[in-house]
Structure formats: structure tokens, C-alpha cells
Write an enzyme that holds these catalytic residues in place. Sequence first.
Site, PDB file in Angstrom:
ATOM      1  N   ARG A   1     -14.004 -19.732  10.133  1.00 11.99           N
ATOM      2  CA  ARG A   1     -12.363 -19.552  10.119  1.00 11.99           C
ATOM      3  C   ARG A   1     -11.822 -19.769  11.508  1.00 11.99           C
ATOM      4  NH1 ARG A   1     -13.053 -20.816   5.356  1.00 11.99           N
ATOM      5  NH2 ARG A   1     -12.555 -19.712   3.819  1.00 11.99           N
TER       6      ARG A   1
ATOM      7  N   SER B   1      -5.603 -17.381   1.083  1.00 12.18           N
ATOM      8  CA  SER B   1      -6.197 -16.133   1.375  1.00 12.18           C
ATOM      9  C   SER B   1      -5.675 -15.322   2.564  1.00 12.18           C
ATOM     10  CB  SER B   1      -7.701 -16.201   1.610  1.00 12.18           C
ATOM     11  OG  SER B   1      -8.403 -16.998   0.485  1.00 12.18           O
TER      12      SER B   1
ATOM     13  N   GLU C   1      -6.412 -13.827   7.886  1.00  7.52           N
ATOM     14  CA  GLU C   1      -6.625 -15.425   7.925  1.00  7.52           C
ATOM     15  C   GLU C   1      -5.139 -16.003   7.989  1.00  7.52           C
ATOM     16  OE1 GLU C   1      -8.458 -18.523   4.857  1.00  7.52           O
ATOM     17  OE2 GLU C   1      -9.448 -16.633   5.145  1.00  7.52           O
TER      18      GLU C   1
END
Length: 309
Positions: A168, A217, A299
Site C-alpha cells: 500500500r 478499505s 489506507e
Amino acid sequence: MIETLPCVRGTLTADRPLADLTWMRVGGPAQVLFQPADTDDLAAFLAALDPSVPVFTMGVGSNLIVRDGGIPGVVIRLGRGFNSITIDDSSVTAGAAALDSHVARRAADAGLDLTFLRTIPGSIGGAVRMNAGCYGCYVADVLTSVRLMLRDGTMHDLPAAQLHLAYRQSQLPDGAIILAATFAPPAGDPQALGARMDDQLAKRDATQPTKDRTAGSTFRNPAGFSSTGRADDTHELKAWAVIDAAGLRGATLGGAVMNTKHPNFLTNAGGATAADLEDLGEMVRKKVYDSQGITLEWEIMRVGLRHAD
């Protein structure tokens, strides 16, 4: 400020509300929103722009909370001039504004496997920046190079290795704007790839609140721990599971809720402010840490000012 900005062929809009450009439908305005006509328009604008003016680049707003006070400076939103998709026998080159789902479908039709992108919300620029992935596949597995524009308007092609893609995250030059990305996917049968994407969509719709106002998310999956107790990079521990274990599925604050269908989806259930969403997320982070000693990392990108000046 708009009167002091360079002339463009695209569109400059002062005090442009951004809520309708994000999936969460919250947040204040951009001081100025710039929608460049094409790469040359963007390059000329940045080359002439006062270096002291802050610049933020956004895509389709799928992984973004714009705070209620809005974003100072210039917000650049890439659109039609940046969404091309070009495919040859073994590679796919997609503009930063091309939707992940469109790229996956076009590649599959050509017998190239980018099926993991089909269920990822957003556009290619964000997918590269966040090293997006699912079903065990990540952008890092197939990315070969990116085309960037720096804050001074110059363009550069970088091999994927120079982005140092990790879970990520990526390491881009300061102020860099992703213009396009080139992938070298494995080959596959178009019909089989199409069937796989259909299965993935069905699984996603069964387990995630795809009809609600979310930004995907909310938190990254926590790093796992090896038998020695040292943190590793497996991320087998899931954010939704630790949120659930803390009893926070369905937790609310104002119009914000941790979705009951999937508790790692922060949701605007109606009338939420950006502050509601962010504050609920921070409450969840605190309670998970207090109860389990796990620090959840955001995130979703949160940008702008908490309050208007």
C-alpha cells in the site's frame, strides 16, 4: 488567487466544491480546481505556476476524504485527456485517469491478465501510488514503468523498481504526478479471464457494501508477527477482524458508521461530515490499540483543512 494563475486551455474554477467529486460525498471546496485539457496543458501550467502555490492531484476520489475546510491552493483533477488505454501483444499502457475496472476489462479482451484490477475502485494513478492489489496480486507484480510529471512541468519515465513499491505504498519524487503506467501482464484466455472477473465481482458484492458511500478499505491490514515476535510483512491479520474483535462493527458518530456488512468500510450513512468520518476512524484506531495493542494505519487519504478559515 485564480486571477494570478497561468492561462490554460482546460478549466480553472474558483472555490469549487469537492464533495460531489469524492465517493464519500463530503468535504469543502478547492481554492482553485484545475482540469487540464491534456499533458501539454498541464506541463505549461505547472512550469508557469508560482512554486509557493500548493498543489494537490486527485483522481476519481475513491480513496479520499476531503476535510470540511477544503483544500488550499490548486487541486488538479485529471480527466479525459489522461484516460487512454493502449494494448499491444504483451503490454498495457493506461493513463492515470483510466478506471482500474476499464483497464482490467480491456486487457482481458486482449488476452492479458490484469483481472485483479477489476474490483479495485479508482483509477490507475491511485492504483500505482498505493500499489493496489487483491486476490494475491499487486500492481508491483506487473508494473514495468511509469510516466511522471514533476512540479516544474517536466516529464520523466521511471522503471517500476525506482518506485520501491511495498504494501500500500510507493516512493515517488516530491510533487510528482503520475501520468501513465505500463504493465506487462501474463497472458490468458479472454473467456476464462472474463469468467474470473465475474466471480470476483460476485464475491465482492456478497462481502462488501458496494452500494454504500464508502472509500474502500479504511485501514491497511496490520503487519503480522513471526514466531520470534518481530513484525513481518505478511499482513495475514485483517483490519476488519481486529475492528470486529474490538466490538466496533456498526459503531457510529454523527452520520458516519463502521459498516455492518464489512467493518473496515467507513461509511457515510447520510449527512456525515468529513469530521464525523475522520473522528470515527480515529476512535476505532484508539479502541483497537487499547484493547489489542495493534495500531491501525489509515489506507484512506485525508487531505485539506479541518475547518474553513
